[in-house]
Design a protein around this motif. Sequence first.
Motif, PDB file in Angstrom:
ATOM      1  N   ARG A 110       0.829  -1.212   0.000  1.00  0.00           N
ATOM      2  CA  ARG A 110       0.000   0.000   0.000  1.00  0.00           C
ATOM      3  C   ARG A 110       0.863   1.262   0.000  1.00  0.00           C
ATOM      4  O   ARG A 110       0.491   2.261  -0.606  1.00  0.00           O
ATOM      5  N   ILE A 111       1.993   1.193   0.671  1.00  0.00           N
ATOM      6  CA  ILE A 111       2.918   2.326   0.617  1.00  0.00           C
ATOM      7  C   ILE A 111       3.445   2.501  -0.801  1.00  0.00           C
ATOM      8  O   ILE A 111       3.541   3.618  -1.318  1.00  0.00           O
ATOM      9  N   ALA A 112       3.777   1.388  -1.453  1.00  0.00           N
ATOM     10  CA  ALA A 112       4.294   1.450  -2.825  1.00  0.00           C
ATOM     11  C   ALA A 112       3.264   2.024  -3.782  1.00  0.00           C
ATOM     12  O   ALA A 112       3.621   2.660  -4.782  1.00  0.00           O
ATOM     13  N   ALA A 113       1.973   1.819  -3.472  1.00  0.00           N
ATOM     14  CA  ALA A 113       0.906   2.305  -4.353  1.00  0.00           C
ATOM     15  C   ALA A 113       0.534   3.757  -4.071  1.00  0.00           C
ATOM     16  O   ALA A 113      -0.207   4.372  -4.843  1.00  0.00           O
ATOM     17  N   ALA A 114       1.042   4.322  -2.977  1.00  0.00           N
ATOM     18  CA  ALA A 114       0.687   5.695  -2.610  1.00  0.00           C
ATOM     19  C   ALA A 114       1.235   6.683  -3.629  1.00  0.00           C
ATOM     20  O   ALA A 114       2.328   6.493  -4.159  1.00  0.00           O
ATOM     21  N   ARG A 115       0.486   7.726  -3.870  1.00  0.00           N
ATOM     22  CA  ARG A 115       0.897   8.717  -4.869  1.00  0.00           C
ATOM     23  C   ARG A 115       0.917  10.142  -4.320  1.00  0.00           C
ATOM     24  O   ARG A 115       1.149  11.094  -5.054  1.00  0.00           O
ATOM     25  N   GLY A 116       0.685  10.314  -3.036  1.00  0.00           N
ATOM     26  CA  GLY A 116       0.758  11.639  -2.444  1.00  0.00           C
ATOM     27  C   GLY A 116       2.186  11.999  -2.092  1.00  0.00           C
ATOM     28  O   GLY A 116       3.109  11.189  -2.245  1.00  0.00           O
ATOM     29  N   PRO A 117       2.420  13.213  -1.603  1.00  0.00           N
ATOM     30  CA  PRO A 117       3.768  13.651  -1.248  1.00  0.00           C
ATOM     31  C   PRO A 117       4.319  12.944  -0.017  1.00  0.00           C
ATOM     32  O   PRO A 117       5.524  12.842   0.147  1.00  0.00           O
ATOM     33  N   TYR A 118       3.438  12.495   0.847  1.00  0.00           N
ATOM     34  CA  TYR A 118       3.887  11.684   1.971  1.00  0.00           C
ATOM     35  C   TYR A 118       2.770  10.731   2.383  1.00  0.00           C
ATOM     36  O   TYR A 118       1.608  10.926   2.058  1.00  0.00           O
ATOM     37  N   THR A 119       3.173   9.676   3.081  1.00  0.00           N
ATOM     38  CA  THR A 119       2.233   8.647   3.526  1.00  0.00           C
ATOM     39  C   THR A 119       2.311   8.538   5.040  1.00  0.00           C
ATOM     40  O   THR A 119       3.386   8.630   5.626  1.00  0.00           O
ATOM     41  N   MET A 120       1.160   8.345   5.658  1.00  0.00           N
ATOM     42  CA  MET A 120       1.106   8.156   7.098  1.00  0.00           C
ATOM     43  C   MET A 120       0.883   6.672   7.383  1.00  0.00           C
ATOM     44  O   MET A 120      -0.094   6.077   6.946  1.00  0.00           O
ATOM     45  N   LEU A 121       1.821   6.061   8.100  1.00  0.00           N
ATOM     46  CA  LEU A 121       1.762   4.653   8.469  1.00  0.00           C
ATOM     47  C   LEU A 121       1.351   4.579   9.936  1.00  0.00           C
ATOM     48  O   LEU A 121       2.102   4.982  10.817  1.00  0.00           O
ATOM     49  N   VAL A 122       0.134   4.077  10.175  1.00  0.00           N
ATOM     50  CA  VAL A 122      -0.412   4.022  11.532  1.00  0.00           C
ATOM     51  C   VAL A 122      -0.051   2.678  12.152  1.00  0.00           C
ATOM     52  O   VAL A 122      -0.491   1.629  11.676  1.00  0.00           O
ATOM     53  N   VAL A 123       0.764   2.706  13.215  1.00  0.00           N
ATOM     54  CA  VAL A 123       1.261   1.474  13.842  1.00  0.00           C
ATOM     55  C   VAL A 123       1.105   1.590  15.365  1.00  0.00           C
ATOM     56  O   VAL A 123       1.951   2.206  16.028  1.00  0.00           O
ATOM     57  N   PRO A 124       0.045   1.016  15.932  1.00  0.00           N
ATOM     58  CA  PRO A 124      -0.110   1.109  17.389  1.00  0.00           C
ATOM     59  C   PRO A 124       1.090   0.576  18.162  1.00  0.00           C
ATOM     60  O   PRO A 124       1.427   1.101  19.223  1.00  0.00           O
TER      61      PRO A 124
END
Length: 214
Positions: A110-124
């Motif tokens: 899903r990170i590889a598919a992201a196309r915005g300037p940054y990605t937020m990875l939510v990890v409890p």
Amino acid sequence: MAKQTDPGPGKRPFIVGITGGIGSGKSTVERRFAALGVDIVDTDRIAHELTSPGGAAIEPIRAEFGDRVIAADGRLDRDAMRSLVFDDASARARLEAILHPLIGEQSRARIAAARGPYTMLVVPLLVEKGNWKGRVDRVLVVDCPRETQIDRVMARNGFPRAQVEAILAAQASREERLAVADDVIDNGGDESSLDAAVDELHRRYLAMAGAGLS
């Protein structure tokens, strides 16, 4: 709002890891960033998908723990699993050995598919499971007082106070999370303060991503 640009195919986006204890309000903060157009990869959401009826983790979990942890509709019986693993470290490790590789695989895709300037990875469990920290450029901790966490979880989940305190005791402490934070959002106040904090960090992350900082 600052202009958002596509980082281009094959280029990993700037990644902000967001974490916080139960009841800290990670989901609230996540929704506010999503409303600003940020790509969100939520490991809890991935875990729910993997353990839904027909999810990729269901049959491995059934093989490891039996039908007692699978609900009638084919999804993971989360209450039964929680009861099983809470006081049994070996059972927890066996469950994590099934789920964590699948979650890692899905989050990378899903990170590889992201196309915005940054990605937020939510990890409890970003602090508890140290391997996640090396995969992000910044760590954002959503923080609030312990009593606020307890009150929120009791109201939201209907858990007795002793159960919430036991969950908190099994997580990283507030101090441990703050020690690894690059950025902190205080989510113990009102919504207007939260919106202002998210807006400010969003501008900062856009600038960092545009500069290629890590």
